[in-house]
Write an enzyme that holds these catalytic residues in place. Structure first.
Site, short mmCIF file in Angstrom:
data_model
loop_
_atom_site.label_atom_id
_atom_site.label_comp_id
_atom_site.label_asym_id
_atom_site.label_seq_id
_atom_site.Cartn_x
_atom_site.Cartn_y
_atom_site.Cartn_z
CG HIS A 138 -1.91 -0.54 1.36
ND1 HIS A 138 -3.33 -0.87 0.56
CD2 HIS A 138 -2.03 -2.56 1.46
CE1 HIS A 138 -3.74 -1.81 1.15
NE2 HIS A 138 -3.22 -3.16 1.41
N PRO A 139 0.27 2.42 -0.90
CG PRO A 139 -0.93 4.42 -1.98
CD PRO A 139 -1.10 2.41 -1.70
CB ALA A 198 -8.48 5.73 2.66
CB ILE A 224 -7.00 4.06 8.01
CG1 ILE A 224 -8.12 4.57 8.10
CG2 ILE A 224 -5.98 4.75 6.89
CD1 ILE A 224 -8.02 5.48 8.70
CG PHE A 247 -1.91 5.18 9.26
CD1 PHE A 247 -1.81 4.55 10.32
CD2 PHE A 247 -2.75 6.11 8.31
CE1 PHE A 247 -3.31 4.89 11.20
CE2 PHE A 247 -3.66 6.37 9.02
CZ PHE A 247 -4.16 5.79 10.21
CD GLU A 249 -9.23 0.52 -1.72
OE1 GLU A 249 -9.39 -0.51 -2.12
OE2 GLU A 249 -7.69 0.78 -1.31
#
Length: 328
Positions: free
Chosen positions: A57-58, A109, A107, A105, A74
């Site tokens: 993930h970025p 989003a 999440i 991190f 997202e």
């Protein structure tokens, strides 16, 4: 629907997860795929697999051309609501978070604004590493579930007779996912939605209601048991011995017990749970087909003065008996 490992890697970057999902396919429905995904992610993928998925993930707020289409979708709400100062603060806190925990991190989003994401990042930064690792894994699972729904909805369908722009098509895809979720009790809601009636920010490290299952006949944890958590929504009358109309229950969440007999997260982590009646149900027939009980449902009440407390409601099960208690 058959899934190859390459299909699944679009959904989740863990090679172990992708291989296990491909081996478990084909799936008769999205609900079956989601059940398998939750079981594999929580029971079969180790910490290294979790970290491998996180690394795919970025960082939130990244606008690099290499970011995948799904990641861009997202993060679209966060990107569209980020001011220059918010974007800078997000970048600084992302770097601070990675330095502390060693991974990006995580999440889900979808639907969250930049200020909401930033506030959550700051809140979770105070977590202990072991707590944050589990929180990140739960967020990765939410993203995985959302992407699986997208993968299933991307199968060829009858072409529409109307012409719509990309934004409208995206909105309708999200609506389809929510619609499916509303009609399949086992299907979690998209991650941007909160559990009904559950409000408030949280300083907890776990949901207000948790459970585990112990197989008392074997003297060991009971893994692979489906667990559902519901809340009573009929305001006209409470559930009671004389009121056996069970149509008033609304699903909050579901999980499958892991190798320690513990369920995954059944509801949001919030400081104050809504008072009312709750029901937690266990699919004991699937676990013990020769047993006496096809399923076990436990109904309990959380009172107005108990909303900040924790409720651990375990099941001690054997083929011909069961018991429960309120733990801590």
């Amino acid at each position: 629907m058959p899934l190859s490992a390459q299909d699944v890697l679009r959904v989740n970057g863990s090679r172990r997860f992708a291989a296990a999902m491909a081996a478990a396919s084909p799936f008769a429905s999205l609900a079956d795929a989601l059940l398998a995904a939750r079981r594999i992610w929580l029971d079969e993928v180790d910490v290294n697999g979790w970290l491998e998925a996180f690394a795919a993930h970025p960082a939130i707020g990244t606008t690099s051309p290499s970011v995948s289409k799904w990641s861009k979708e997202e993060q679209s709400a966060a990107l569209s609501t980020a001011t220059d100062s918010t974007a800078q603060e997000l970048a600084e806190w992302n770097a601070r978070y990675r330095e502390k925990f060693g991974f990006v991190f995580m999440i889900c989003a979808s639907g969250r604004t930049a200020p909401e994401v930033l506030a959550e990042l700051k809140r979770r930064y105070t977590n202990r590493p072991i707590v944050e690792l589990e929180a990140a894994a739960q967020e990765e699972l939410k993203i995985t579930e959302l992407r699986l729904a997208k993968l299933f909805s991307s199968e060829p369908t009858v072409p529409s007779t109307t012409t719509e722009g990309p934004a409208t098509q995206s909105d309708k895809a999200a609506d389809r996912i929510r619609f499916i979720g509303a009609h399949l009790g086992a299907l979690p809601q998209p991650c941007a939605n909160k559990a009904p009636e559950i409000t408030g920010s949280s300083n907890r490290s776990r949901p207000p209601i948790t459970t585990h299952v112990l197989d008392t006949a074997r003297g060991s944890p009971a893994s692979g048991i489906e667990v559902h958590l519901e809340m009573w929504k009929d305001s006209s009358a409470p559930p009671s011995f004389s009121n056996k109309d069970f149509s008033g229950w609304a699903t909050l969440g579901y999980s499958v017990t892991n190798n320690d007999g513990r369920s995954g997260q059944l509801m949001d982590i919030v400081d104050n749970i809504a008072p009312g009646f709750y029901r937690i149900s266990f699919n004991t027939a699937k676990y013990s087909p020769a047993g006496f009980f096809p399923y076990v449902s436990i109904i309990f009440e959380i009172k107005e003065n108990q909303t900040a407390e924790h409720f651990h409601v375990p099941l001690l099960h054997s083929p011909f008996s069961f018991t429960t208690y309120r733990g801590s």
